[in-house]
Each structure stands twice: as C-alpha cells, then as structure tokens.
Scaffold this motif. Structure first.
Motif, PDB file in Angstrom:
ATOM      1  N   PRO A  21      64.080  60.947   5.463  1.00  0.00           N
ATOM      2  CA  PRO A  21      63.508  61.811   6.489  1.00  0.00           C
ATOM      3  C   PRO A  21      64.608  62.411   7.360  1.00  0.00           C
ATOM      4  N   ALA A  22      64.342  63.582   7.886  1.00  0.00           N
ATOM      5  CA  ALA A  22      65.328  64.246   8.746  1.00  0.00           C
ATOM      6  C   ALA A  22      65.662  63.362   9.936  1.00  0.00           C
ATOM      7  N   GLY A  23      66.929  63.295  10.262  1.00  0.00           N
ATOM      8  CA  GLY A  23      67.368  62.486  11.388  1.00  0.00           C
ATOM      9  C   GLY A  23      67.561  61.028  11.038  1.00  0.00           C
ATOM     10  N   SER A  24      67.395  60.670   9.791  1.00  0.00           N
ATOM     11  CA  SER A  24      67.557  59.288   9.376  1.00  0.00           C
ATOM     12  C   SER A  24      68.928  59.099   8.744  1.00  0.00           C
ATOM     13  N   SER A  25      69.941  59.102   9.565  1.00  0.00           N
ATOM     14  CA  SER A  25      71.301  58.932   9.044  1.00  0.00           C
ATOM     15  C   SER A  25      71.770  57.498   9.230  1.00  0.00           C
ATOM     16  N   ALA A  26      70.842  56.591   9.422  1.00  0.00           N
ATOM     17  CA  ALA A  26      71.197  55.189   9.648  1.00  0.00           C
ATOM     18  C   ALA A  26      71.827  54.597   8.400  1.00  0.00           C
ATOM     19  N   GLN A  27      72.907  53.900   8.604  1.00  0.00           N
ATOM     20  CA  GLN A  27      73.588  53.228   7.509  1.00  0.00           C
ATOM     21  C   GLN A  27      73.083  51.791   7.440  1.00  0.00           C
ATOM     22  N   PRO A  28      73.282  51.150   6.277  1.00  0.00           N
ATOM     23  CA  PRO A  28      72.872  49.747   6.190  1.00  0.00           C
ATOM     24  C   PRO A  28      73.577  48.918   7.256  1.00  0.00           C
ATOM     25  N   GLY A  29      72.853  48.074   7.923  1.00  0.00           N
ATOM     26  CA  GLY A  29      73.436  47.216   8.941  1.00  0.00           C
ATOM     27  C   GLY A  29      73.461  47.837  10.325  1.00  0.00           C
ATOM     28  N   LEU A  31      70.982  48.582  12.324  1.00  0.00           N
ATOM     29  CA  LEU A  31      70.068  47.873  13.216  1.00  0.00           C
ATOM     30  C   LEU A  31      70.670  46.530  13.623  1.00  0.00           C
ATOM     31  N   ARG A  32      71.322  45.862  12.670  1.00  0.00           N
ATOM     32  CA  ARG A  32      71.962  44.582  12.956  1.00  0.00           C
ATOM     33  C   ARG A  32      73.059  44.765  14.004  1.00  0.00           C
ATOM     34  N   ARG A  33      73.872  45.807  13.840  1.00  0.00           N
ATOM     35  CA  ARG A  33      74.945  46.062  14.813  1.00  0.00           C
ATOM     36  C   ARG A  33      74.380  46.410  16.182  1.00  0.00           C
ATOM     37  N   LEU A  34      73.300  47.174  16.212  1.00  0.00           N
ATOM     38  CA  LEU A  34      72.660  47.534  17.472  1.00  0.00           C
ATOM     39  C   LEU A  34      72.118  46.292  18.172  1.00  0.00           C
ATOM     40  N   MET A  35      71.445  45.436  17.423  1.00  0.00           N
ATOM     41  CA  MET A  35      70.893  44.208  18.004  1.00  0.00           C
ATOM     42  C   MET A  35      72.008  43.290  18.490  1.00  0.00           C
ATOM     43  N   SER A  37      74.991  44.137  19.476  1.00  0.00           N
ATOM     44  CA  SER A  37      75.565  44.740  20.676  1.00  0.00           C
ATOM     45  C   SER A  37      74.679  44.478  21.894  1.00  0.00           C
ATOM     46  N   ALA A  38      73.374  44.587  21.710  1.00  0.00           N
ATOM     47  CA  ALA A  38      72.441  44.350  22.812  1.00  0.00           C
ATOM     48  C   ALA A  38      72.494  42.890  23.267  1.00  0.00           C
ATOM     49  N   VAL A  39      72.522  41.968  22.317  1.00  0.00           N
ATOM     50  CA  VAL A  39      72.571  40.540  22.665  1.00  0.00           C
ATOM     51  C   VAL A  39      73.885  40.210  23.376  1.00  0.00           C
ATOM     52  N   LEU A  40      74.994  40.725  22.857  1.00  0.00           N
ATOM     53  CA  LEU A  40      76.290  40.454  23.485  1.00  0.00           C
ATOM     54  C   LEU A  40      76.354  41.032  24.894  1.00  0.00           C
ATOM     55  N   GLY A  41      75.806  42.216  25.090  1.00  0.00           N
ATOM     56  CA  GLY A  41      75.766  42.817  26.427  1.00  0.00           C
ATOM     57  C   GLY A  41      74.931  41.990  27.387  1.00  0.00           C
ATOM     58  N   TRP A  42      73.802  41.498  26.902  1.00  0.00           N
ATOM     59  CA  TRP A  42      72.936  40.664  27.731  1.00  0.00           C
ATOM     60  C   TRP A  42      73.645  39.366  28.106  1.00  0.00           C
ATOM     61  N   GLN A  43      74.316  38.751  27.136  1.00  0.00           N
ATOM     62  CA  GLN A  43      75.045  37.511  27.419  1.00  0.00           C
ATOM     63  C   GLN A  43      76.175  37.757  28.417  1.00  0.00           C
ATOM     64  N   ARG A  44      76.866  38.880  28.249  1.00  0.00           N
ATOM     65  CA  ARG A  44      77.967  39.213  29.157  1.00  0.00           C
ATOM     66  C   ARG A  44      77.444  39.382  30.592  1.00  0.00           C
ATOM     67  N   THR A  87      78.548  39.540  11.315  1.00  0.00           N
ATOM     68  CA  THR A  87      77.684  40.003  12.388  1.00  0.00           C
ATOM     69  C   THR A  87      76.755  38.886  12.856  1.00  0.00           C
ATOM     70  N   SER A  88      77.093  37.666  12.511  1.00  0.00           N
ATOM     71  CA  SER A  88      76.256  36.536  12.881  1.00  0.00           C
ATOM     72  C   SER A  88      76.292  36.313  14.378  1.00  0.00           C
ATOM     73  N   LEU A  89      75.151  35.972  14.950  1.00  0.00           N
ATOM     74  CA  LEU A  89      75.071  35.672  16.373  1.00  0.00           C
ATOM     75  C   LEU A  89      75.029  34.175  16.618  1.00  0.00           C
ATOM     76  N   LYS A  90      75.233  33.384  15.580  1.00  0.00           N
ATOM     77  CA  LYS A  90      75.206  31.940  15.725  1.00  0.00           C
ATOM     78  C   LYS A  90      76.430  31.489  16.506  1.00  0.00           C
TER      79      LYS A  90
END
Length: 94
Positions: A21-29, A31-35, A37-44, A87-90
C-alpha cells in the motif's frame, strides 16, 4: 477457444504478489525498533525523575550534580545496551 480459456484460467492460480500500500515503506523490524526506542525513552525518563527526587546531599555523595543527571543516565543506558545489534529488551546480567 473455450478449451484455451479453461486451460489458462483458474481462480486458484497464484496471483502475482500485490504491491505494498502507498506509504508503506516500513522495513522488517521497524516496529521492533520503534517499540525498543519507546521503552528505552520511558526507562530513561523514569531514571532521571528518580535521581531528581534525591536530595543534593545524596547526589553529591554519589558524585553527581543535578545538571549532569540526563547525560549520566544516557551514558549508563548506552553502556548497558547489547553491542551485538540485538533488539532484545531483556535484562542482561554479567
């Protein structure tokens, strides 16, 4: 002609892959990188808030100044991230 149509048409033949679909330039992973980043920012932010709650005396005792807290937390977090590109958050225990 009818025989050609039957031989070459089947609703069950695999269709060519549909375009993304148009605008779907997401690469594999992505969403994982976004999540991650969000978790690390929250922890920080939680760590920074917890250190800001400490008295000046306690901060001085552990060798910190208030204006250094964000930079110190960022460095601590960078030192604790896996160096292998994982990219593990463990939690990693040495």
């Amino acid at each position: 002609m009818y025989a050609y149509f039957i031989a070459n048409y089947s609703p069950f033949k695999s269709a060519p892959p549909s375009p993304k679909p148009a605008g779907s330039s997401a690469q594999p992973g992505a969403l994982r990188r976004l999540m991650r980043s969000a978790v690390l920012g929250w922890q920080r932010q939680r760590t920074i808030a917890a250190l800001h709650e400490l008295d000046d005396y306690v901060l001085r005792d552990i060798g910190l100044r208030r204006d250094e807290i964000p930079l110190i937390v960022k460095r601590m977090q960078a030192d604790n991230l896996p160096k292998n590109g994982s990219t593990s958050l463990k939690h990693h225990h040495a």
